[in-house]
Every structure is written in C-alpha cells, then in structure tokens.
Design a protein around this motif. Sequence first.
Motif, PDB file in Angstrom:
ATOM      1  N   ARG A  86      13.537  51.398  15.853  1.00 50.29           N
ATOM      2  CA  ARG A  86      14.100  50.204  16.206  1.00 50.29           C
ATOM      3  C   ARG A  86      14.992  49.669  15.195  1.00 50.29           C
ATOM      4  O   ARG A  86      15.688  48.647  15.301  1.00 50.29           O
ATOM      5  N   PRO A 137      20.298  46.135  13.229  1.00 51.32           N
ATOM      6  CA  PRO A 137      20.503  44.902  13.561  1.00 51.32           C
ATOM      7  C   PRO A 137      19.164  43.844  13.857  1.00 51.32           C
ATOM      8  O   PRO A 137      19.291  42.780  13.584  1.00 51.32           O
ATOM      9  N   PRO A 138      18.080  44.369  14.246  1.00 56.36           N
ATOM     10  CA  PRO A 138      16.876  43.276  14.176  1.00 56.36           C
ATOM     11  C   PRO A 138      16.639  42.992  12.876  1.00 56.36           C
ATOM     12  O   PRO A 138      16.147  41.686  12.831  1.00 56.36           O
ATOM     13  N   ARG A 148      26.903  34.568  28.950  1.00 54.32           N
ATOM     14  CA  ARG A 148      27.840  33.665  28.451  1.00 54.32           C
ATOM     15  C   ARG A 148      27.093  32.218  28.347  1.00 54.32           C
ATOM     16  O   ARG A 148      27.580  31.334  27.293  1.00 54.32           O
ATOM     17  N   TRP A 173      20.675  33.443  20.919  1.00 57.52           N
ATOM     18  CA  TRP A 173      21.253  35.003  20.628  1.00 57.52           C
ATOM     19  C   TRP A 173      20.423  35.835  21.625  1.00 57.52           C
ATOM     20  O   TRP A 173      19.345  35.758  22.099  1.00 57.52           O
ATOM     21  N   VAL A 174      21.386  36.328  22.479  1.00 54.81           N
ATOM     22  CA  VAL A 174      21.023  37.110  23.651  1.00 54.81           C
ATOM     23  C   VAL A 174      21.724  38.526  23.678  1.00 54.81           C
ATOM     24  O   VAL A 174      22.415  38.652  23.190  1.00 54.81           O
ATOM     25  N   ARG A 175      20.984  39.426  24.339  1.00 53.11           N
ATOM     26  CA  ARG A 175      21.511  40.760  24.297  1.00 53.11           C
ATOM     27  C   ARG A 175      21.155  41.230  25.628  1.00 53.11           C
ATOM     28  O   ARG A 175      20.337  40.804  26.461  1.00 53.11           O
ATOM     29  N   ASP A 179      20.538  44.742  28.297  1.00 55.29           N
ATOM     30  CA  ASP A 179      20.386  46.241  28.339  1.00 55.29           C
ATOM     31  C   ASP A 179      20.767  46.922  29.592  1.00 55.29           C
ATOM     32  O   ASP A 179      20.024  46.639  30.582  1.00 55.29           O
ATOM     33  N   SER A 238      21.171  49.953  29.917  1.00 56.65           N
ATOM     34  CA  SER A 238      21.273  51.502  30.166  1.00 56.65           C
ATOM     35  C   SER A 238      20.661  51.863  31.474  1.00 56.65           C
ATOM     36  O   SER A 238      19.736  51.009  32.107  1.00 56.65           O
ATOM     37  N   ARG A 256      10.907  48.697  25.014  1.00 54.23           N
ATOM     38  CA  ARG A 256      11.780  48.853  23.801  1.00 54.23           C
ATOM     39  C   ARG A 256      12.042  47.353  23.544  1.00 54.23           C
ATOM     40  O   ARG A 256      12.171  47.154  22.273  1.00 54.23           O
ATOM     41  N   LEU A 273      11.142  45.211  19.657  1.00 53.74           N
ATOM     42  CA  LEU A 273      12.301  44.493  18.933  1.00 53.74           C
ATOM     43  C   LEU A 273      11.654  43.008  18.978  1.00 53.74           C
ATOM     44  O   LEU A 273      12.298  42.220  18.146  1.00 53.74           O
TER      45      LEU A 273
END
Lengths: 657, 657
Positions: free
Chosen positions: A25, A46-47, A564, A572-574, A576, A578, A588, A592
């Motif tokens: 990770r 990143p993390p 948004r 802080w948002v991500r 995924d 994939s 995953r 993290l």
Amino acid sequence: MAANTTTLKGQPLDRPALDALLRRRMFYTPGFEIYGGSAGLFDMGPPGVTLQDNIISLWKKHFINEEAMLEVDTTVLTPYDVLKASGHCDKFTDWMCKDPKNGELLRADHWVKDTLKARLNANKLARGETVTEEEDPKKKKKAGKVAAQKLSDDVVKEYEGILARLDNYTGAELGELIVKHDMKNPATGVIPGEPKQFNLMFQTQIGPNSANVGFLRPETAQGQFLNFSKLLEFNNNSMPFASACVGRSYRNEISPRGGLLRVREFLMAEIEHFVDPESGKKHARFAEVADTELVLLDRHTQQDGKTDVRKVKIGEAVSSGLVNNETLGYYLVRINKFMEKIGVDMSKLRFRQHMANEMAHYAADCWDCELLTSSGWVECVGCADRAAYDLEAHAKRTGSPLTVRERLETPIEEEKWEVEPNRKVFGPLFKKDAKTVENHLISLSQEELAALSKQLAEEKKIIITVPGLADASTIGAEALKIELKKNTIHTREYFPHVIEPSFGIGRIMYSLIEHSYWTRAADDGGDEARGVLSFPPIVAPTKVLVVPLSNNPDFKPLTDKICRKLTSQGIWVRTDISGATIGKRYSRNDELGTPLGITIDFQSTSDNTVTLRDRDSMTQVRGDEDAIIDAVRSLVTGQKTWADIEKELPKFDGQKA
Amino acid sequence: MAANTTTLKGQPLDRPALDALLRRRMFYTPGFEIYGGSAGLFDMGPPGVTLQDNIISLWKKHFINEEAMLEVDTTVLTPYDVLKASGHCDKFTDWMCKDPKNGELLRADHWVKDTLKARLNANKLARGETVTEEEDPKKKKKAGKVAAQKLSDDVVKEYEGILARLDNYTGAELGELIVKHDMKNPATGVIPGEPKQFNLMFQTQIGPNSANVGFLRPETAQGQFLNFSKLLEFNNNSMPFASACVGRSYRNEISPRGGLLRVREFLMAEIEHFVDPESGKKHARFAEVADTELVLLDRHTQQDGKTDVRKVKIGEAVSSGLVNNETLGYYLVRINKFMEKIGVDMSKLRFRQHMANEMAHYAADCWDCELLTSSGWVECVGCADRAAYDLEAHAKRTGSPLTVRERLETPIEEEKWEVEPNRKVFGPLFKKDAKTVENHLISLSQEELAALSKQLAEEKKIIITVPGLADASTIGAEALKIELKKNTIHTREYFPHVIEPSFGIGRIMYSLIEHSYWTRAADDGGDEARGVLSFPPIVAPTKVLVVPLSNNPDFKPLTDKICRKLTSQGIWVRTDISGATIGKRYSRNDELGTPLGITIDFQSTSDNTVTLRDRDSMTQVRGDEDAIIDAVRSLVTGQKTWADIEKELPKFDGQKA
C-alpha cells in the motif's frame, strides 16, 4: 525487554505480513531501490505522507496553538561555528569498531547488544525455551548466527545486566566488554578493533569557497536557540514562553537498520520552553493536569537492572522529586495526551527516565516517552531539561547576550570589575581580532578580572590566551583599564533554562501503525486473513472511499458529485473505479486505514440513496446523498460515533460482492 | 522591465519600510545572524511559518486533493549515481568568473546583467530621465557604482537586446560579452577571468565510507521519477496520473542575494504529471477551463526584445499551438486559479514562455508564472514538458523498466534482434560487471544489434565499449547469441512523458506579501503611516486577535473562554495582553495581517458582549460572545464577507484608544 507483541485485537503480530501490507500500500518504501538502495533512507508513498501530515497538523494544534507557542522554521544547513559552539563537532559521535580482517565498520554498542542477545537466545534454544520474535536470530544478520548453546545462570545474569545498562558505557568500556566476552565477528573469526569516535553529522561546503564548512543539522534545537532574542522580543519580552520547530534533521548512522526506527534523514518536532531558573520552573497550568496518571519507569529501577513500571499521578511525581519540576511534568502529561489523541495503544506506552550517565552533564532530568513495538520499546519523544547550556555556549562564542533582562522592583547597589579598552590603542593593536579579544575579556569571571587588574597595575601589561587566536595576546596598560566600578542595578539579567520535548515523527508514525494493525478472518474461508489499520478518523490518510458498484458510466455523475461535495468541505476523499470486486476494493481500503466507504449502486441512480460502510465493524447504513454526507462530516470531525449513525440511519444488508 | 511597483492600494511601494515591518514582525530573518550570518539562508518566524503552512495546505487541497494526485515524500539526501544519470552532476551549473586580482568569485550572467543595467541607468541619469527603483544604482553593491554617463541610441538598443536574451547565452558567450563590453570589476579595475562551470549541488558523504558520495537534491522531481513504477501500481496501473511532492531543495548559489528570492535552501512543491505521448497529451477536464483567459508573454515577442503581454483564452492558445498541449494548458489555468485563491494581485501576474535556448533540449514547451515585485518580474512557478528524458535516463542506468505496459486490442507480429547471453560462460567472463554489460547490450538499437550479430557470425567475437567500464569488453560467440526472433506482441510498452508544474514557495510567499502590503495614514496625524498586510483570511497566519482592553484581571475569564472556543474549532487565535494601548495593539496586528480582532471591554464583563473589528476597513460591530464567534467562523471559512456581518450585527463606535 519486549514480550511477543500483539495486534490491536490481541492477536500475535505477524510482522512480515504487516511489512508486506505497508509495502503493497506504499506507506513507505526504501529510497533509491532501483539503484540498489541507500541504507537508512526511506520515501513515503501517498498514505504515508498524508498520515504524517495529519499527525503534524494535530501536533501543531495540540502544542503550538493550544499553548500559544512561537513557531520557527530554520535552515537545515548550519555553519561550522554554530555546531562547534554547541558541542556537536566534538561530541555528536558514535563508537565505531573496524574489523581488522575485512575492514567492515561496526557500531560498538550495537555489536555488544547483538552478540549478547544472540548468546542469550542460543542459551534459551539449548534449554528448550521459547524465543521471542525480537530475539529471533534469523532477523540478526551478523552477530546472530549462533547455534543452541547453554550458558550458566551467572553468565546469563551478567549479560542481562550489561544489556540493561547498555546506554551507560563509554567507548573504552565497550571495547573492554568486546574483548572480555570474546565477541568475535563470525564473518572473519576475529575480534573487532578498539572503538573509535565517528562524527554523525553530514558535512558539506556552503558557497563556492571550500573554507566554508557546514553541516546538516542534527536537531532543530540550535536554530531555535540562535533566534532566542528575536523570539523574546516577538513575545513582548514576556517570560516564560516556548518556541517550536518541525523539520528534518540528519544523523549519519554507521549502519542503519530497523526500517523507520533508525534512519539517516528524519522529521522532528521540537519544543524549547524557556523558563526563569529561579522560578522553580513552575508551570501556570500545572494544577489542571496534576491528577493525571502516567506510567513511569524510573532511573533507580533501571539501575537495579529491572524494567517494572508504576502508575503515578504527575502531581505526586513532581512533589516527591521523582520528576524534577512542574514544567517537565506538565509536558509529560501533554505528550501522553497527544499520543492518546492520535490513537496510540496506551497499554503500550511508558515514560522511561534517563539514567545518570545517559544524560548530558548539564541536564537536570530527562524522560523518554517509549512505545512498545515488535522491535521492543522505542524512544519516540525525549523530554529533557537542558538547563542554560546552549544559550550560554552561543553567547560566549558570539558575544550576543542571549539573556532575559528584567526590571528589578528594588534596585541593587553593586561593585563590579569592568573592562574598558582604550579604543584608539586597542583597535590598531589587534585589528580584526579586537572584538574577539574584548569578548574574551568580558567573559572572564570577577575573580579573574581582579587578578588581571592587579597585574596590569603592577606590570603595566598582561599576557592572555584567547580561544581561537593562535598566539598569546599581550595588552599594555595604555590599551586597557580594568577597574572596580560601583553601579546601581535596575535590571536583573539571566540565561533562561530550557525544557525540551523532542518528537521523532517517523518513530511515532511507525509505532502507531503497529498499534492500529489487526487482521480479520476471510469471510468466505477462501482468502487469507485480511489486514486492517484502524486509525482514528482524525489521523486516517483518507477519510472516505467512494466506490461505484461497477464502472458502468451511469454511476459516474453521482460519484463525481459526492466527491466534489466532500472535497469542498475539506474532507480527504478518494474514488476506486477499478474493475475489482467491491469486496476486494473494501479490503484494499481497510489496508489503507480509511474509516468510511460510500457505495453507489443501481438503486442510487434511481432514488439518490447510497450506502455508508464502517471499516471496523463492516456494517452499513443507507441514506440519501445529503444525509450520508452529513453523517461523514460528523464522524470525521468526531462529533458523532458510528453507534450514533446506526441509530439515525437504516441498516443496510444488500449488495455484497 | 518593471516599472516602479505599487502597494495594494496603488501607493508607491516603500521597500525599506516593508523590509523593516517584516523584520520587526519576524516574518523571516537572516539565518545565523549572531554568528555574522550565512548568505542565502533565512529562518522564518511565527507569522512566516504559519503563512507558509497555510499556502502549502491550500496547495495540497487545490492540487493533490482536487486532482486526486499521489503524494510522495522522498529524501533530500541523494546518492551520486542518481544525479549522474539525471545529468545534474554534469549540467546543474552556473558560470562563475574569478577576479584575477582579488580572487572574488562572480556569477557571470549576473555580472553582465548588473553591469549593463548600471550603464543604462547612468545613461538615463545623464539624460535627466527617471530611474526606476529596480535600476537604482544604490541598491547594486558592486557593478552598480557608475556615474551619469551618456550612451548612443545604438548602444542602448544593443544592451537592451542582451538583457532580454540573457538566459540564452552559453558560458563562452557570456565571457565574450564581458570582454567585448569591457565589464571591469570596479573594485579592482580588471576584467573578470573566463567563465568556468561551478556545480550548484551541495555534496556530502553518506555513511562512514568516504566512497559513498551523495548530494542534497536540487529538485524533488528525481525522487518522484524513481518511484514511478510503484506509483503506477498504486494507481491500479491506470494512466494518466500525477504525483506530487512538497519539500526542501538545495542550490549552492555562487553569491545569493535578494532576500527570499534567491536562497540556498528552499521549499518547493512539484507535480509530475505522467501522460501517454501518443494521446496528444489531452486532459480529461480541459473543456472545463478552455474559456479561461490568461495573461501570456510568448517566446516570439521576447525574441524581438519586447515584453508585451496579451490576454488569451487557453482553449485558443492550445488550438493555435502557442501552448503545446492540453495538459500543459490545463495546469496553467490551475496555477492561475491557485494564485488568485491565495490573494495574489492578478494585475501583477503573467505567464512567460521560455525561449528556445532557455529550455532543456528535450523539452517541448515551458511557461513560467511570474509575479511582479519591487525586484521586477519573479519566476514563481515553472511549468515544463520534460518529455520522457528522466525516466529513460534512470531506466538506462539501472535496467529497471520505468515504462507503462498496456494490453493491445489487436496483437502485432514483430521481428526483433534479441540478446541472449550464455549464462555459464557470460557470467564467469565478466563477474560483477556481467549485469552492466548485459544491460548495455539490451539498450542498443536494432541496427546496432544487427551489425553486432553479423560480426559475431563472421569473427566469432565482438569488442564493445561499455559505459562505466574502464576497458573494452571482448565477447566470444560461445558467450553470446544475437538472433532475429519473431514475436507476437500483446502489449505496448512506452515511457510516459512528464508535464511538470514546479512551485517555489518562498518566492510565492514573498511576492504575496508585497502584493498584500499597503499603508494607512496615521489617524491622529502624530504617528508615521501604518503598514497593513491584507492577507485573505484563508492564508492569514492568525485569524483573530483577542484583546482585553487592559490587563485588568476581570477580563481574563472571558478572554480565555473565547480563545478556547475558537481554538477548539481549529481557528488560529492569539491574545495580546501587553500593556500597550488598544491602538498600538491593533496596529501591531495589522502588520501581522490578522483579519479580525475581538475586544473585551468593561461592558463585556457585565453583558457578555464583545466587539469584532475588521482589519481592512477598521470598522467594528458588537454582539454577544456566541454571535461574534459565529461571525468569525463564517468569515474565516469564506462563507460570509464583512459586508454581510455589518448587516447582521450592530455597528460599534465606542472604545477607541
């Protein structure tokens, strides 16, 4: 010494599994790996960066803002003279042995430690006892390769005593131990040579002139001391006050190892709290914390070769003299509170007092905040009373008065020997060195000045040796007067003492990761156990993962909209997107350490509802977009808990891929 | 060139007054001052650090979070091999001249610039024209001391042409200019010697072995490139993506000056955006910004020796080819937006395109975001297309494939010369160099391999020169096959290109300070004009000053309560309980750029109301504790403006000390 360490849920800690997770990770990674690596240098991915940022941000809020400290940001590059004055050019060293056969360079105290631990371990194996992970010889590359071999009880006791006092030995003593206990290098079969000092500072040249030697700072403290007078003025000349600095420092370790725990470049956060030594080092807010209990391992217990801790109220620890003063005690409590806030397992924290020989000669007291990890107890914060040593050293070297001047309520009459150069003669006599000679004279004691005055009267000249000048200086009576003057003193001038809490951020971060780690059995019996990092939301690198059920384009508008909205609120948002299964993506994400997950599914596209998942319990609730965003905000800011949210929003058991 | 610069309110900028303010309020201060200073090294004091923190925090939100970039934090210490491969060991240099008489070291391009500017200035003085502050000879210590002296129009034009193309000259050309235009050193009366290259990296030794040379990184970029493959994997092997890094970099300037604008240790924030070169470097969000107008100074205008700017929509700039591609154009807009957010005066911002010789040979295009200050236009952000140069260089040196592999929809049949060492012979033949020789062979072109294959067939051996090995390498046919093989290609493998926006945080911060500065006439006619720094709340170091009217102990409970309430909401607050008058305390605070002030007076102790003051208008409103705290929060987060608050709460004209 450390027992086998456990995870957050009390499972035995599988260090290789954790290491694999951290690498997978990209929490951190060895630096310059494609070039074969460079020991003791690590990059954060990143993390890791965001976790570090969050820890620093909380640190600044907890210390700098809440305690109204004066933050500075000083340079890493430091000229020679500064670190000569502070003692680092002469004393910031480790003892290094050279193997006479293969030229290998070994750090002497580590050599003693590794060799003895390996022997104790071999003894345990021979007696059929369990070997703790920390002592596992497979993990020690060099000194550790010893077969099972019995030791007598006396020898075991002796070795354990040496290990308990390890930080206490001089270089010569380490050399004697190596010879006495025949600590051969298994690689060559010979005993390493006598320990020699190796300076741990990185040296460089500042500017195009090779005479300008500089170093990378070994601590941020000196930069704070040099700015003392400006900071005092900034603080409206009011005492006590504290400065603080967060920044990198450098230590050219002889042979670094142990991941983030011993590196050559590291992030520190240091506080220098300046107090009047005649105030008894009281702290205005000590009463607020006096009843807080801390876990202490005192100096006497260690001198007896033991490591038993006890819980003591800080008020009692200070009044009994165990902790030297209120200011030091106040900071121990603040450090304890900080560790609690970021999510450290408080059952794996202790404050260890330095033994007499461990401390600098001028230090009044020193306590380390240590965290228990799979590498044993790790020093994460040092909290020392440095007295006035540094300010005095720089004042002496530069002639700048790094002192506090306080108006006296009642003036004092005083007689004092004073130096008065006759500028017209003194200046031409010493030219560019005039200031150096004058500063030296000023720095002399009253007794010395009295003697020189007498000599000047009798012999019409004095001959003195000025540090930094090659030749002795002869000064005639025509160039200098030294006279006893009567003065009325309206101000008191003193060097403040310094209490210094000094934080190693990388060590805190690594320990926090171990304390937050646990594994969850695979739900379908197929996969391996899954790792989880249960960081509190306040330090978690990402707060929310937004996952559309698949990469069907119908999910995109709502996914983007939710991201948004969260981002605009500073969350802080991500996402995924994939193609992996929802289960894989959540897994995953658990690795993290992301506390929350929002899933957008087919129902979402028709009724604008989404689900919210809690990392630790894996339960989910469902609500419309705005209700879920509200829930996220209240969880992330700590206003609500997951239990609150479960009461407010309907539980969801639907999609589970 | 810069005209006289003005303050935020259009007043002529009094630079010495601003410098005095920045020093007095400890925004920054020369490093090691009590040791006589060290050129190019600065420390930041409390308001400077927090201003910097706020800029960085906004930068991370604006770029990393909103664009979902992958942040890394890599080490400053960098081994020799890395910077050899990147070209820095050979090319990261400035041209330095040595005065043959006094040994003084001078930076060649600066020498040319200062000398010609001084002459142009002397010419203006001789013609009775105004001299702009930037050209003021009193500010130039060395080359500037020239009396009024007329130049012909042709010479003026020639000098101006040289200055416009200054970044364009080689060392030899600079040397010729110095001789041709007789640029003597006024200090010695002789012309400085021929320009020689001086490497600008700080060198050191990593670990106890003196053979391990390392440097302090000159940029954060290389650390990002070295992690490319790990980052690509972290990004689920999806392209394009961007990495980012905020950290210190180092440049051993020959003779730094100009305060924060040219320093030896500085904070950078760099983005490396990796794109498929065959994608046309399109950007998915370009359409959102296509209509944004930017102020551009293009390459052709500069080649003509001019500096006229024009406003162009970025969509048109890209479609006309003025800006090379969408990704570059997208970042120019994002940079523009960032500058606006932090409070830069947008009438003092332009994007300047690099001229052909200014760019690295591999770069496709490069634009600098420049801000106008009293030192002229200052490069604050560089935004370059670095192509695949760095990734290829590191791949070549290490053999690591820093490439992207993409599954092809239709496989391709391909014939290719391939190198196949016979391990049993090849290994023993070259021992530790075997990998180096093999990597070199693999790196050869198809044409070269075809030729070697022929030679191997005919002569049963080949002799090749391998970079890094001292002797030529002879390889017999028994150790190596080079054969034409037929392959079905299922994947495409490519080196991504890199678009790099690179921010100099210190320069941005200094320019922002100048842009935010203005002076207010003293209200009672007695004092001097008072300085104000009108930072937007989002970047202001402290958001609120809490001032009790006097140090009467009755004010303390409410002061403490309000401070704690604000602090607990994450709002950076300070109190000023010094004995100074309210007016003096507000004035001190205006200089610190604090947007809001809360005053606690006698009325407060009876009815719990306090006043809130706006820094820029100096108007005040009154409300109870909670109403004022709410107002502060909405102003600090940008939800409301002062005009809104003035409508909601009653105006207050009372106490004014």
